[in-house]
Each structure stands twice: as C-alpha cells, then as structure tokens.
Design a protein around this motif. Structure first.
Motif, PDB file in Angstrom:
ATOM      1  N   PRO A  58       0.859  -1.272  -0.059  1.00 57.55           N
ATOM      2  CA  PRO A  58      -0.239  -0.076   0.090  1.00 57.55           C
ATOM      3  C   PRO A  58       0.856   1.415   0.057  1.00 57.55           C
ATOM      4  N   PHE A  59       2.164   1.181   0.274  1.00 56.27           N
ATOM      5  CA  PHE A  59       3.004   2.324   0.379  1.00 56.27           C
ATOM      6  C   PHE A  59       3.951   2.016  -0.608  1.00 56.27           C
ATOM      7  N   PRO A  60       3.774   2.029  -1.858  1.00 54.45           N
ATOM      8  CA  PRO A  60       4.814   1.683  -2.762  1.00 54.45           C
ATOM      9  C   PRO A  60       6.104   2.704  -2.924  1.00 54.45           C
ATOM     10  N   VAL A  61       7.401   2.368  -3.158  1.00 50.19           N
ATOM     11  CA  VAL A  61       8.676   2.965  -3.218  1.00 50.19           C
ATOM     12  C   VAL A  61       8.815   2.981  -4.544  1.00 50.19           C
ATOM     13  N   PRO A  62       9.271   4.076  -5.056  1.00 52.23           N
ATOM     14  CA  PRO A  62       9.586   4.312  -6.467  1.00 52.23           C
ATOM     15  C   PRO A  62      11.045   3.347  -7.032  1.00 52.23           C
ATOM     16  N   ARG A  63      10.920   2.960  -8.086  1.00 53.44           N
ATOM     17  CA  ARG A  63      11.864   2.190  -8.394  1.00 53.44           C
ATOM     18  C   ARG A  63      13.306   2.740  -8.503  1.00 53.44           C
ATOM     19  N   ASN A  64      13.254   4.312  -8.989  1.00 50.46           N
ATOM     20  CA  ASN A  64      14.546   5.173  -9.038  1.00 50.46           C
ATOM     21  C   ASN A  64      14.510   5.887  -7.886  1.00 50.46           C
ATOM     22  N   LEU A  65      15.075   5.881  -7.011  1.00 55.38           N
ATOM     23  CA  LEU A  65      15.176   6.751  -5.740  1.00 55.38           C
ATOM     24  C   LEU A  65      16.021   7.834  -5.959  1.00 55.38           C
ATOM     25  N   PRO A  66      15.652   9.036  -5.482  1.00 58.58           N
ATOM     26  CA  PRO A  66      16.164  10.392  -5.749  1.00 58.58           C
ATOM     27  C   PRO A  66      17.588  10.283  -5.161  1.00 58.58           C
ATOM     28  N   GLN A  67      18.533  10.980  -6.183  1.00 59.85           N
ATOM     29  CA  GLN A  67      19.934  11.034  -5.346  1.00 59.85           C
ATOM     30  C   GLN A  67      20.394  12.050  -4.490  1.00 59.85           C
ATOM     31  N   ASP A  68      19.365  13.127  -4.525  1.00 67.21           N
ATOM     32  CA  ASP A  68      19.459  14.387  -3.521  1.00 67.21           C
ATOM     33  C   ASP A  68      19.189  13.914  -1.981  1.00 67.21           C
ATOM     34  N   PRO A  69      20.155  14.043  -1.011  1.00 66.41           N
ATOM     35  CA  PRO A  69      19.594  13.509   0.391  1.00 66.41           C
ATOM     36  C   PRO A  69      18.588  14.146   0.814  1.00 66.41           C
ATOM     37  N   VAL A  70      18.192  15.476   0.617  1.00 66.29           N
ATOM     38  CA  VAL A  70      17.064  16.266   0.774  1.00 66.29           C
ATOM     39  C   VAL A  70      15.583  15.638   0.466  1.00 66.29           C
ATOM     40  N   ASP A  71      15.898  15.233  -0.984  1.00 69.05           N
ATOM     41  CA  ASP A  71      14.615  14.756  -1.608  1.00 69.05           C
ATOM     42  C   ASP A  71      14.457  13.274  -0.888  1.00 69.05           C
ATOM     43  N   LEU A  72      15.388  12.579  -0.670  1.00 65.37           N
ATOM     44  CA  LEU A  72      15.459  11.126   0.022  1.00 65.37           C
ATOM     45  C   LEU A  72      14.858  11.423   1.251  1.00 65.37           C
ATOM     46  N   ALA A  73      15.225  12.304   2.158  1.00 64.03           N
ATOM     47  CA  ALA A  73      14.640  12.548   3.246  1.00 64.03           C
ATOM     48  C   ALA A  73      13.245  12.666   3.382  1.00 64.03           C
ATOM     49  N   ARG A  74      12.971  13.491   2.408  1.00 61.83           N
ATOM     50  CA  ARG A  74      11.090  13.854   2.360  1.00 61.83           C
ATOM     51  C   ARG A  74      10.513  12.699   2.024  1.00 61.83           C
ATOM     52  N   LEU A  75      11.119  11.672   1.060  1.00 66.58           N
ATOM     53  CA  LEU A  75      10.667  10.604   0.804  1.00 66.58           C
ATOM     54  C   LEU A  75      10.282   9.694   1.889  1.00 66.58           C
ATOM     55  N   GLY A  76      11.353   9.397   2.703  1.00 65.38           N
ATOM     56  CA  GLY A  76      11.291   8.541   3.995  1.00 65.38           C
ATOM     57  C   GLY A  76      10.416   9.109   5.017  1.00 65.38           C
ATOM     58  N   LEU A  77      10.422  10.459   5.166  1.00 65.30           N
ATOM     59  CA  LEU A  77       9.347  11.151   6.260  1.00 65.30           C
ATOM     60  C   LEU A  77       7.816  10.830   5.803  1.00 65.30           C
ATOM     61  N   ARG A  78       7.777  10.932   4.478  1.00 73.44           N
ATOM     62  CA  ARG A  78       6.278  10.764   4.254  1.00 73.44           C
ATOM     63  C   ARG A  78       6.040   9.145   4.382  1.00 73.44           C
ATOM     64  N   HIS A  79       7.066   8.115   4.233  1.00 66.92           N
ATOM     65  CA  HIS A  79       6.705   6.885   4.534  1.00 66.92           C
ATOM     66  C   HIS A  79       6.462   6.547   5.821  1.00 66.92           C
ATOM     67  N   ILE A  80       7.081   7.324   6.884  1.00 67.37           N
ATOM     68  CA  ILE A  80       7.002   6.995   8.170  1.00 67.37           C
ATOM     69  C   ILE A  80       5.766   7.818   8.730  1.00 67.37           C
ATOM     70  N   GLU A  81       5.460   8.739   8.303  1.00 67.96           N
ATOM     71  CA  GLU A  81       4.278   9.410   9.090  1.00 67.96           C
ATOM     72  C   GLU A  81       2.955   9.336   8.293  1.00 67.96           C
ATOM     73  N   PRO A  82       1.997   8.569   8.746  1.00 68.99           N
ATOM     74  CA  PRO A  82       0.733   8.140   8.295  1.00 68.99           C
ATOM     75  C   PRO A  82      -0.399   9.174   8.190  1.00 68.99           C
ATOM     76  N   ASP A  83      -0.118  10.460   8.791  1.00 68.27           N
ATOM     77  CA  ASP A  83      -1.055  11.309   8.753  1.00 68.27           C
ATOM     78  C   ASP A  83      -0.914  11.980   7.271  1.00 68.27           C
ATOM     79  N   LEU A  84      -1.754  12.396   6.532  1.00 67.72           N
ATOM     80  CA  LEU A  84      -1.539  12.959   5.204  1.00 67.72           C
ATOM     81  C   LEU A  84      -1.746  14.436   5.187  1.00 67.72           C
ATOM     82  N   SER A  85      -2.221  15.073   6.567  1.00 63.83           N
ATOM     83  CA  SER A  85      -2.128  16.402   6.830  1.00 63.83           C
ATOM     84  C   SER A  85      -1.004  16.980   7.468  1.00 63.83           C
ATOM     85  N   ALA A  86       0.134  15.895   7.653  1.00 64.01           N
ATOM     86  CA  ALA A  86       1.488  16.341   8.141  1.00 64.01           C
ATOM     87  C   ALA A  86       2.134  17.101   6.971  1.00 64.01           C
ATOM     88  N   ARG A  87       2.885  17.928   7.754  1.00 61.00           N
ATOM     89  CA  ARG A  87       3.741  19.003   6.757  1.00 61.00           C
ATOM     90  C   ARG A  87       5.196  18.743   6.827  1.00 61.00           C
TER      91      ARG A  87
END
Length: 460
Positions: A240-269
């Motif tokens: 239900p939480f798919p991870v893209p095949r090609n992960l971003p190389q930028d560490p900031v974008d990778l951190a955003r992707l990881g935090l979105r997978h950790i936090e279940p609340d969609l209203s989180a910023r």
C-alpha cells in the motif's frame, strides 16, 4: 675400504630364523635387508661412476661410497626408506582468471555501461560459433551485470538466454523428461530467472519463447517461469506504500520521501529547516551546515501544546529506515507515557459512538469452560511530537532542529529537552532556551562522584 667392511659385518652377523617379523629370509638375510643392501650398492657405485666421469679425485667420494655401501639396520634413516616421500605442498594459491574474462575488458575507453555489456555478449557469439563454454560465460555475465548497471534490464536477460544452443537440450523420451536432462544447463537457466526475480524483472513473451525453444515445456526453467508469471502479477501492487524504482539522489529529496513513508497522517507538513551548503573552492563542504528535514502534523502540535512543562521530552535516535537498497536514519521527539491517574478520559455520548457502542445487551448462553479473559499483548508508548532526518547525528545539529521547532511550537521553549543519542555515552540535558551552545562534558571527578551517589542510592 667400506665395501669389504660392510660385507664382513653382514657375514659375521648370526643366522636369522626362517621368518623374521613376518617376512621370509633367504640364506639368513631378510627381504628388507636385501633391499637395503641393493640400494646402498647402487648409491655407492653411482657416486664412484659420477666422480670418474666428472674427473673428481677418488678420495672425495670414498666417504660417500662407504656411507652408501654400509647398510646396517642401526644406521638406517628416513632418507634411505624405500617408501617415497609425499610431494611438498604449494607455497601459495595461484589465482586463476575466469574464462571469457577478457571479453568484458575490450571496451576502448574502459566504460562499464549497457553498450559495453551488449558488445561483450555479441563478441562471444561471433568468435565462438559452436558456443563452447556458454554456461561459464552466462554465470560470469550474471556476476558482471551489477557493475555495468544492467541488472534490471529485461532485454539483457533475454540476450543471455539466447546464448544457449537451440533444440539441443530438449528431452526426447519419457525417461529424459522424468530425470533432469542436461542438469548443468537447466541450473544455469534457473539461475538467470532467479536473478530476474531478485531484481523484480517480469519475464515477457520473448522469454517464454526462448525457454520453450531451448529446454522445452517439461523442464525446470519453464516451471520457474510459470511460477514467476503467477506470483509476480499478484504481488506487483500488494504494497500500500509503494517505493519508486529510481530513488532520488539528492539527500534532501530522499529524506522527504522517507518521512512521508513514516508519518501516516496525510495532513502532516514536511519542512526543510536547513539546506546543506554547496562545496567551496577547496572542494569540501562545511560539516557544521548539514541538511535538516522534519515533519509534524497538526495533531502532534496540539499534543505538544498540552504537554506538562514539568515533564521532559526526549530526542532519540538514530533509527534506520530502508528504502530499497538505501538506508536512511531519523530521530524522533517524544515523551514518556502519562500515568493512568493523570490521564484525561474524554467521555463520548452513547449516541455518537456508532462504531463502538458503550454497552451491548446480548444474552448468550455460556458454560463454565468459557474464558472471559483475553491475552492481548498491548504495548503502550508515549506520544511522538515530531520526526526529523539530518545529515549529522550529533547534538549540535539536532539542537538546531529543536530551535526551529520553537517557531511553530511556542510551548517547546518552556519544556526541558533531553538528548538520548545512540552514539553518545550518556544523556545530554539541555534547556530549550539555551540550545545555541551545548554544555561542555563534565570532568572525570564529577562523573565519579555522580556514580558513587547513584550506587549509594541504589544500595539504600
């Protein structure tokens, strides 16, 4: 001379019995002594003849000849044993190159890309018309695919299967179908499909046609293909939480992707509190300016505002999170669990609680064997107020994150913050208002006094 003395010594020896040590004797001499005597005579006469051919004086070889002709059992040693000594082991292992290794090093510029890999496969088919050693080449190509970045390319896998000779490994009789026909080639075909499975590559119609042409329908590679087609289609979208095949190389974008997978609340910023500075003229980045990315939901902000200022909150971590083949680390801001007597239970009217009614008047017939208690392993944890990912896991970097949180959470300035970092030796206590300069570590004497006080309190 040595020869007459040896002969006289043997002649003066007492006669031996008919059987000595299980060996028959001839004229009072055992077979072992006869062999030793013949060996000594050959060594003695060989030394004399060698000296005569080389022109050496006879006095230099007289001692060697006497030693060779004197074959008594008392002077026998391991050098004159009739059993040959085992060969000496090799001093070091010899490194043998894999066959067809030179095909992957023929790139003019030494580049390791898809074009170079395909060129190596095509060269094997051109220079080896009869395809001898194709199994070894396929195994070598499977090991080289990660280096060339083609481990997820379906076209390359089909090219490797195309190396097999066609209609050679097909079973011709019922016995060949029952037993594994050409087992080494079938194992190699299964290895190609297993590597496709491990990298999530779905086989297509061309793969099926190649397997049918090479091994036939009643074969293990074809059975592996059918199973992959069945289960890959079912498990393709099961996450239900798919991870893209090609992960971003930028560490900031990778951190955003990881935090979105950790936090279940969609209203989180997600907020980027600090960006890493670009490299200066020396080519090195400033280690004190690491990226800081955090996430917080409105419910977490409200819970932090209601938190009791007398109770500290904790910064814990780092904790690992895997995104395919990349591992990132995050920290959390949490508090201990509130005691039951201090919890505020919100009463919900019965007419509002539609999903879980307050009471049920159900009259079921129960017997004495019914168990009214259920064993449920419930682990209660304290609330989590925020999550962050940073380029460094030290106290100074995380203190900047706490300072940035105070802009949207004013109550955080009145709450003490305790840093529980895995890399530190203990807890670092710091006030939220004075996080600019971390407190210096205590001296050794103060640490020893604290340890003594803790031991005394534990004994009391």
């Amino acid at each position: 001379m040595a020869a007459p003395s040896g002969k006289n010594q043997l002649a003066q020896s007492p006669p031996l019995p008919a059987f000595l040590g299980g060996y028959p004797t001839i004229g009072g001499m055992s077979w072992t002594q006869a062999l030793l005597l013949a060996r000594g005579l050959s060594r003695g006469w060989g030394g004399i003849c060698g000296a005569a051919l080389t022109g050496a004086p006879f006095s230099q070889v007289s001692s060697q000849a006497s030693q060779g002709l004197h074959c008594s059992t008392a002077n026998h040693n391991s050098d004159s044993s009739p059993v040959p000594s085992p060969p000496e082991p090799l001093r070091g292992p010899t490194k043998v190159l894999s066959p067809h290794e030179e095909l992957f090093g023929q790139a003019p510029d030494g580049a390791q890309d898809k074009a170079s890999f395909i060129r190596a496969v095509q060269n094997f088919g051109q220079y080896n018309v009869h395809k001898r050693g194709h199994v070894d080449f396929i195994y070598l190509a499977l090991r080289k695919m990660r280096e060339y970045g083609v481990e997820r390319d379906l076209t390359v896998y089909n090219m490797l299967l195309d190396i097999f000779p066609k209609e050679v490994f097909l079973p011709r009789s019922i016995f060949q179908k029952i037993f594994i026909h050409y087992p080494r080639q079938q194992e190699c075909g299964v290895a190609v499909l297993e590597q496709m499975e491990s990298h999530g590559v779905m086989p297509n119609k061309e793969t099926e046609f190649l397997l049918l042409q090479i091994f036939g329908r009643k074969s293990y590679p074809m059975l592996k293909f059918v199973r992959m087609k069945l289960w890959f289609a079912r498990f393709k979208n099961v996450n239900p939480f798919p991870v893209p095949r090609n992960l971003p190389q930028d560490p900031v974008d990778l951190a955003r992707l990881g935090l979105r997978h950790i936090e279940p609340d969609l209203s989180a910023r997600v907020t980027v509190y600090q960006m890493p500075l670009s490299k200066d003229s020396t080519g090195t980045a400033d280690p004190t300016n690491q990226y800081i990315v955090g996430i917080q939901s409105p419910d977490q902000q409200a819970a932090l505002a209601r938190h009791n200022p007398a109770r500290p909150i904790f910064v814990e971590g780092p904790f690992s999170l895997w995104l395919r083949n990349k591992c990132v680390y995050y920290h959390i801001l949490r508090a201990d669990l509130v005691p039951r007597e201090e919890r505020e239970v919100e009463e919900i009217p019965e007419e509002w609680n539609l999903y879980y009614p307050m009471q049920l008047d159900l009259d079921y017939g129960r017997s004495g064997w019914d168990d009214y208690e259920f064993d449920i392993n419930e682990v209660e944890e304290g609330p989590v107020f925020a999550i962050c990912m940073a380029g460094a896991h030290d106290h100074a970097t995380l203190a900047k994150w706490i300072q940035a949180l105070q802009e949207t959470n004013p109550a955080l300035g009145q709450i003490p913050v305790v840093f529980r970092l895995a890399a530190s030796t203990g807890e670092l206590l710091a006030s939220s208002t004075g996080l600019d300069e971390p407190s210096p570590p205590p001296d050794r004497q103060e640490e020893e006094e604290d340890d003594r006080q803790r031991q005394q309190q534990g004994q009391s």
